[in-house]
Design a protein around this motif. Sequence first.
Motif, PDB file in Angstrom:
ATOM      1  N   ASN A 187       0.912  -1.149   0.057  1.00  0.00           N
ATOM      2  CA  ASN A 187      -0.001   0.021  -0.115  1.00  0.00           C
ATOM      3  C   ASN A 187       0.840   1.337  -0.018  1.00  0.00           C
ATOM      4  OD1 ASN A 187      -2.924  -0.685   0.132  1.00  0.00           O
ATOM      5  ND2 ASN A 187      -2.007  -2.273   1.398  1.00  0.00           N
ATOM      6  N   GLY A 188       2.065   1.218  -0.490  1.00  0.00           N
ATOM      7  CA  GLY A 188       3.071   2.389  -0.604  1.00  0.00           C
ATOM      8  C   GLY A 188       3.571   2.938   0.431  1.00  0.00           C
ATOM      9  N   TRP A 189       3.684   1.968   1.810  1.00  0.00           N
ATOM     10  CA  TRP A 189       4.336   2.442   2.867  1.00  0.00           C
ATOM     11  C   TRP A 189       5.742   2.102   2.699  1.00  0.00           C
ATOM     12  CZ3 TRP A 189       2.383   4.932   7.546  1.00  0.00           C
ATOM     13  CH2 TRP A 189       1.065   5.099   7.472  1.00  0.00           C
ATOM     14  N   ARG A 190       6.726   2.883   3.186  1.00  0.00           N
ATOM     15  CA  ARG A 190       8.255   2.350   3.106  1.00  0.00           C
ATOM     16  C   ARG A 190       8.710   2.238   4.571  1.00  0.00           C
ATOM     17  NH1 ARG A 190      10.313   7.124   1.847  1.00  0.00           N
ATOM     18  NH2 ARG A 190      11.697   7.312   3.868  1.00  0.00           N
ATOM     19  N   ASP A 191       9.589   1.183   4.545  1.00  0.00           N
ATOM     20  CA  ASP A 191      10.279   0.631   5.759  1.00  0.00           C
ATOM     21  C   ASP A 191      11.318   1.651   5.938  1.00  0.00           C
ATOM     22  OD1 ASP A 191      11.480  -0.512   7.953  1.00  0.00           O
ATOM     23  OD2 ASP A 191      11.733  -2.607   7.018  1.00  0.00           O
ATOM     24  N   GLU A 192      11.206   2.409   7.088  1.00  0.00           N
ATOM     25  CA  GLU A 192      12.448   3.152   7.427  1.00  0.00           C
ATOM     26  C   GLU A 192      13.625   2.627   8.198  1.00  0.00           C
ATOM     27  OE1 GLU A 192      10.381   6.923   8.748  1.00  0.00           O
ATOM     28  OE2 GLU A 192      10.683   7.461   6.623  1.00  0.00           O
ATOM     29  N   GLY A 193      13.301   1.392   8.680  1.00  0.00           N
ATOM     30  CA  GLY A 193      14.098   0.524   9.473  1.00  0.00           C
ATOM     31  C   GLY A 193      13.638   0.480  11.009  1.00  0.00           C
ATOM     32  N   PRO A 194      14.556  -0.094  11.609  1.00  0.00           N
ATOM     33  CA  PRO A 194      14.195  -0.785  13.063  1.00  0.00           C
ATOM     34  C   PRO A 194      14.421   0.612  13.949  1.00  0.00           C
ATOM     35  CG  PRO A 194      16.519  -1.621  12.205  1.00  0.00           C
ATOM     36  CD  PRO A 194      15.988  -0.814  11.023  1.00  0.00           C
ATOM     37  N   PHE A 195      13.548   0.366  14.876  1.00  0.00           N
ATOM     38  CA  PHE A 195      13.594   1.341  16.157  1.00  0.00           C
ATOM     39  C   PHE A 195      13.056   0.687  17.349  1.00  0.00           C
ATOM     40  CE2 PHE A 195       9.442   1.912  15.168  1.00  0.00           C
ATOM     41  CZ  PHE A 195       8.994   2.755  16.047  1.00  0.00           C
TER      42      PHE A 195
ATOM     43  N   ARG B 246       9.616  -1.191  26.178  1.00  0.00           N
ATOM     44  CA  ARG B 246      10.342  -1.222  24.691  1.00  0.00           C
ATOM     45  C   ARG B 246      10.173  -2.430  23.888  1.00  0.00           C
ATOM     46  NH1 ARG B 246      14.829  -2.986  22.513  1.00  0.00           N
ATOM     47  NH2 ARG B 246      15.400  -4.469  24.202  1.00  0.00           N
ATOM     48  N   VAL B 247       9.476  -2.167  22.578  1.00  0.00           N
ATOM     49  CA  VAL B 247       9.450  -3.282  21.643  1.00  0.00           C
ATOM     50  C   VAL B 247      10.191  -2.948  20.375  1.00  0.00           C
ATOM     51  CG1 VAL B 247       7.668  -4.181  20.370  1.00  0.00           C
ATOM     52  CG2 VAL B 247       6.900  -3.451  22.424  1.00  0.00           C
ATOM     53  N   PRO B 248      11.116  -3.764  20.018  1.00  0.00           N
ATOM     54  CA  PRO B 248      11.929  -3.932  18.851  1.00  0.00           C
ATOM     55  C   PRO B 248      10.802  -3.752  17.501  1.00  0.00           C
ATOM     56  CG  PRO B 248      12.860  -5.414  20.167  1.00  0.00           C
ATOM     57  CD  PRO B 248      11.557  -5.012  20.966  1.00  0.00           C
ATOM     58  N   ALA B 249      10.980  -2.756  16.889  1.00  0.00           N
ATOM     59  CA  ALA B 249       9.934  -2.607  15.771  1.00  0.00           C
ATOM     60  C   ALA B 249      10.559  -1.916  14.402  1.00  0.00           C
ATOM     61  CB  ALA B 249       8.682  -1.824  16.108  1.00  0.00           C
ATOM     62  N   HIS B 250       9.866  -2.058  13.387  1.00  0.00           N
ATOM     63  CA  HIS B 250      10.167  -1.362  12.096  1.00  0.00           C
ATOM     64  C   HIS B 250       9.454   0.009  12.063  1.00  0.00           C
ATOM     65  CE1 HIS B 250      13.078  -3.689   9.925  1.00  0.00           C
ATOM     66  NE2 HIS B 250      12.836  -4.516  10.964  1.00  0.00           N
ATOM     67  N   ARG B 251       9.906   1.242  11.693  1.00  0.00           N
ATOM     68  CA  ARG B 251       9.093   2.246  11.406  1.00  0.00           C
ATOM     69  C   ARG B 251       8.654   2.269   9.907  1.00  0.00           C
ATOM     70  NH1 ARG B 251       8.895   7.880  13.948  1.00  0.00           N
ATOM     71  NH2 ARG B 251       8.198   9.320  12.472  1.00  0.00           N
ATOM     72  N   TYR B 252       7.287   2.236   9.546  1.00  0.00           N
ATOM     73  CA  TYR B 252       7.155   2.610   8.432  1.00  0.00           C
ATOM     74  C   TYR B 252       6.569   3.971   8.299  1.00  0.00           C
ATOM     75  CZ  TYR B 252       7.762  -2.153   6.916  1.00  0.00           C
ATOM     76  OH  TYR B 252       8.280  -3.356   6.495  1.00  0.00           O
ATOM     77  N   ALA B 253       6.575   4.568   6.858  1.00  0.00           N
ATOM     78  CA  ALA B 253       6.170   6.108   6.764  1.00  0.00           C
ATOM     79  C   ALA B 253       5.322   5.956   5.339  1.00  0.00           C
ATOM     80  CB  ALA B 253       7.205   7.091   7.003  1.00  0.00           C
ATOM     81  N   LYS B 254       4.587   6.971   5.177  1.00  0.00           N
ATOM     82  CA  LYS B 254       4.139   7.366   3.747  1.00  0.00           C
ATOM     83  C   LYS B 254       3.881   9.063   3.934  1.00  0.00           C
ATOM     84  CE  LYS B 254       0.888   5.848   0.456  1.00  0.00           C
ATOM     85  NZ  LYS B 254      -0.314   5.073   0.294  1.00  0.00           N
TER      86      LYS B 254
END
Length: 165
Positions: A137-145, A157-165
């Motif tokens: 759906n066009g979101w981009r993985d900006e990496g782990p945070f 604290r939960v290791p995750a990936h930040r997605y942005a659009k």
Amino acid sequence: MATSDGAATLRPARPEDARAVAEIWRVGWRDGQLGHVPDELLVARTDASFGERAPARIADPATDTVVAVVDGAVAGFVMVVGDEVEQVYVAPAHRGTAVAPTLLAEAERLVRAGGHERAWLAVVAGNARARRFYERNGWRDEGPFDHMAEGPDGPIRVPAHRYAK
């Protein structure tokens, strides 16, 4: 209300939607998070916790909660706070339909309507199904945070990936 062809109709969540939202949230959260989040968060996310959090979040004026209604029943929901798409969940019977993309588009609209140019959300690394969905759906993985999840005694604290659009 929903159309008779099974298409979803979106509307702001109401207090009477809290039970359905809580159940969709509970089932979806467990499907996507079990085995991928710290034990501390698993302990905090009891079945009862969803029943407590759903009505509070629906009533919170800082949270835009929208439900998708199909054939008169809540089929999914989104929760948006500022520029963050905090929750996107769809009932199992409606996964793979247009409900999730429709809700995600509504979340994006809410972020823009709030004056934000970019939306973001957090996805645990192991939730491959959700990550594929956002990417389609066009979101981009900006990496782990480190995402800070709400816990009963403070942030977790939960290791995750930040997605942005």
